[in-house]
Structure formats: structure tokens, C-alpha cells
Design an enzyme around this catalytic site. Structure first.
Site, short mmCIF file in Angstrom:
data_model
loop_
_atom_site.label_atom_id
_atom_site.label_comp_id
_atom_site.label_asym_id
_atom_site.label_seq_id
_atom_site.Cartn_x
_atom_site.Cartn_y
_atom_site.Cartn_z
N GLU A 101 0.86 -1.37 0.26
CA GLU A 101 0.16 0.05 -0.10
C GLU A 101 0.76 1.34 0.12
OE1 GLU A 101 -3.74 -0.18 2.47
OE2 GLU A 101 -2.89 1.90 3.03
N ASP A 102 1.92 1.19 0.62
CA ASP A 102 2.66 2.45 1.00
C ASP A 102 4.08 2.64 0.50
OD1 ASP A 102 0.54 3.66 2.35
OD2 ASP A 102 1.14 2.92 4.04
N1 LIG Z 1 -2.96 7.74 13.59
C1 LIG Z 1 -1.96 7.96 12.79
N2 LIG Z 1 -1.94 7.43 11.61
C2 LIG Z 1 -0.99 7.72 10.80
C3 LIG Z 1 0.22 8.40 10.98
N3 LIG Z 1 1.24 8.34 10.23
C4 LIG Z 1 0.64 7.67 9.35
N4 LIG Z 1 -0.56 7.32 9.42
C5 LIG Z 1 -1.38 6.21 8.71
O1 LIG Z 1 -2.34 7.29 8.38
C6 LIG Z 1 -3.60 6.60 7.69
C7 LIG Z 1 -4.79 7.24 8.48
O2 LIG Z 1 -4.84 8.46 7.69
P1 LIG Z 1 -6.06 8.93 6.88
O3 LIG Z 1 -5.80 10.31 6.47
O4 LIG Z 1 -7.12 8.41 7.41
O5 LIG Z 1 -5.91 7.87 5.74
P2 LIG Z 1 -4.76 7.63 4.46
O6 LIG Z 1 -3.74 8.17 4.54
O7 LIG Z 1 -5.03 6.28 3.92
O8 LIG Z 1 -5.40 8.57 3.29
C8 LIG Z 1 -3.26 5.17 8.57
O9 LIG Z 1 -3.05 4.56 7.32
P3 LIG Z 1 -3.77 2.80 7.19
O10 LIG Z 1 -2.38 1.93 7.51
O11 LIG Z 1 -4.07 2.72 5.82
O12 LIG Z 1 -4.95 2.56 8.36
P4 LIG Z 1 -6.31 2.80 8.11
O13 LIG Z 1 -6.58 4.06 7.48
O14 LIG Z 1 -6.85 1.76 7.29
O15 LIG Z 1 -6.67 2.64 9.63
C9 LIG Z 1 -2.27 5.42 9.34
O16 LIG Z 1 -1.36 4.09 9.23
C10 LIG Z 1 0.38 8.85 12.40
O17 LIG Z 1 1.43 9.50 13.15
N5 LIG Z 1 -0.84 8.61 13.39
#
Ligand SMILES: Nc1nc2c(ncn2[C@@H]2O[C@H](COP(=O)(O)OP(=O)(O)O)[C@@H](OP(=O)(O)OP(=O)(O)O)[C@H]2O)c(=O)[nH]1
Length: 213
Positions: A101-102
Site C-alpha cells: 500500500e505505501d
Molecule cells: N494515527 C496515525 N496514523 C498515521 C500516522 N502516520 C501515518 N498514519 C497512517 O495514516 C492513515 C490514516 O490516515 P487517513 O488520512 O485517514 O488515511 P490515508 O492516509 O489512507 O489517506 C493510516 O493508514 P492505514 O494503514 O491505511 O490505516 P487505516 O486508514 O486503514 O486505518 C495510518 O497508518 C500517525 O502519525 N498517526
């Protein structure tokens, strides 16, 4: 002052966890660990090594720009040390869950290095970043119930880690409303995976209820 010197003598590394020395681990805990062979250990370390290389230039979104790898390792930590999940395929998949994904990692690479089962779990945990954000978020709610048990474990631990992170140090630019939105959406996703793991679900319920009360 060095970080070590600035820590108080009994500084708890994991404040909300009962601190146990290895010699104090229960007989059943020891057995669960010993049931696994060296291959399991090697697989999990290989996944940690792979994820560390792939995420090496990435940071989290918090002010401190925490290295991204803290997240997958933290998800694996929650699974093993809190939820007591010792299935090496689940733990390896937790380490790898954000690589496709990233980063530029492909599903074929995951399959080549880690096999079909881990490939499948990682795939279930991967959002299609080419889709608009609202669609991606809605699809997570719609797909959650249909995931395999192993993928649900990774997804629940992932959400728990991110919610704790949002509480501890929210991403730069997130105001209180944005944090609340993330909690609301996470609640909707998690609700679709009830009955997967009691420990994870209790911890999720607690932190979600605290923020949405
Ligand atoms: N809370 C938090 N999240 C962070 C941080 N840095 C990166 N993230 C990531 O950002 C995502 C949540 O941010 P959003 O704005 O809602 O989503 P997006 O990045 O996918 O567009 C999560 O990805 P994801 O793995 O796709 O998870 P999810 O959206 O499926 O829960 C999380 O892992 C941080 O410092 N704090």
C-alpha cells in the site's frame, strides 16, 4: 542529555501493560512459544527485515516524524504481547501489511519471498490507493466482515495501533474534529469484525468509547 540519562530509573516502556520478566512467563505461555520451530522465528525476522528495508525512507505523520517502521512492528507487538497471537503467518503479515500500500513493493514480491498464505493476508489488508479516499474508506467498512480470520486479526491490531497513535500524537494538521472522524470511521470498520479476538476488541471498544462518549 542522552535519552537513557533522561529516563527516570523505572520508566515503563509499555505503561499500560503488566511488566513481566521472561522468567515469570506462565507455563502455558512458554509452551505456546516452544510449539513453534526455528522456521517460524526466521520467517518473522525475515518479514521484519523486508519491511524495514521497504519503509526505510518513510515517516509517520506525527510532529516528531517517527520512522514508519515503528507502526508495523507495533502492530506485530500488539498481536503477540497483548492478544497472544503466535501464528507466524499472521505476525509476518502484520510486519508486511503496509509494504504494498505505501511503498513500491508488489504482491508478486510478497508471494515470491513469503508464499501464498502471507500474500493473501497482506492483500486483504491493502487499500487500493488509486481510488478516491472516501471510496477507499467506505470499502474498508464493506469488506471487513468478509475477510479471513487471519486478516481480521491484522486489521484489528492495525486499527488499535492507529487509534492509540491518534490519541497520543495525532497526525500534523488533524484537528479534534478530524481525530473524532477517524475514531467514528474506525468504529464502523471494527464493528464488522466482532468475534475475532476478545482482547483486541475490548481494547478497541475502550479507546473508541473514550473518544466518542
Ligand atoms: N494515527 C496515525 N496514523 C498515521 C500516522 N502516520 C501515518 N498514519 C497512517 O495514516 C492513515 C490514516 O490516515 P487517513 O488520512 O485517514 O488515511 P490515508 O492516509 O489512507 O489517506 C493510516 O493508514 P492505514 O494503514 O491505511 O490505516 P487505516 O486508514 O486503514 O486505518 C495510518 O497508518 C500517525 O502519525 N498517526
Amino acid at each position: 542529555m542522552s535519552e537513557k540519562a533522561s529516563n527516570p530509573p523505572n520508566y515503563p516502556v509499555y505503561p499500560d501493560l503488566e511488566e513481566k520478566k521472561p522468567s515469570e512467563s506462565s507455563a502455558s505461555g512458554k509452551k505456546a512459544f516452544m510449539d513453534h520451530g526455528p522456521e517460524d522465528m526466521a520467517l518473522v525476522v525475515k518479514a521484519a527485515d523486508f519491511a524495514t528495508r521497504k519503509h526505510r525512507f518513510q515517516k509517520r505523520k506525527d510532529l516528531a516524524q517517527t520512522p514508519y517502521i515503528n507502526h508495523p512492528i507495533g502492530v506485530a507487538f500488539i498481536l503477540t504481547n497483548e492478544a497472544k497471537v503466535f501464528d507466524s503467518a499472521v505476525i509476518a503479515a502484520a510486519m508486511l501489511h503496509d509494504t504494498v500500500e505505501d511503498t513500491k513493493t508488489t504482491f508478486d514480491e510478497i508471494k515470491e519471498h513469503f508464499g501464498q498464505e502471507i500474500h493473501d493476508i497482506v492483500k486483504e489488508c491493502t487499500d487500493d490507493k488509486s481510488l478516491p479516499k472516501q471510496t477507499r474508506k467506505q470499502l474498508q467498512i464493506e469488506h471487513a466482515a468478509g475477510h479471513s480470520h487471519k486478516a481480521k486479526l491484522v486489521k484489528l491490531a492495525d486499527k488499535l495501533y492507529n487509534l492509540r497513535d491518534a490519541e497520543r500524537a495525532a497526525p500534523v494538521g488533524w484537528d479534534k474534529r478530524r481525530v473524532k472522524e477517524y475514531f467514528k470511521w474506525s468504529k464502523d470498520v471494527v464493528a464488522q469484525m466482532k468475534g475475532t479476538n476478545e482482547t483486541l476488541e475490548i481494547a478497541l471498544d475502550q479507546i473508541i468509547n473514550k473518544h466518542l462518549a
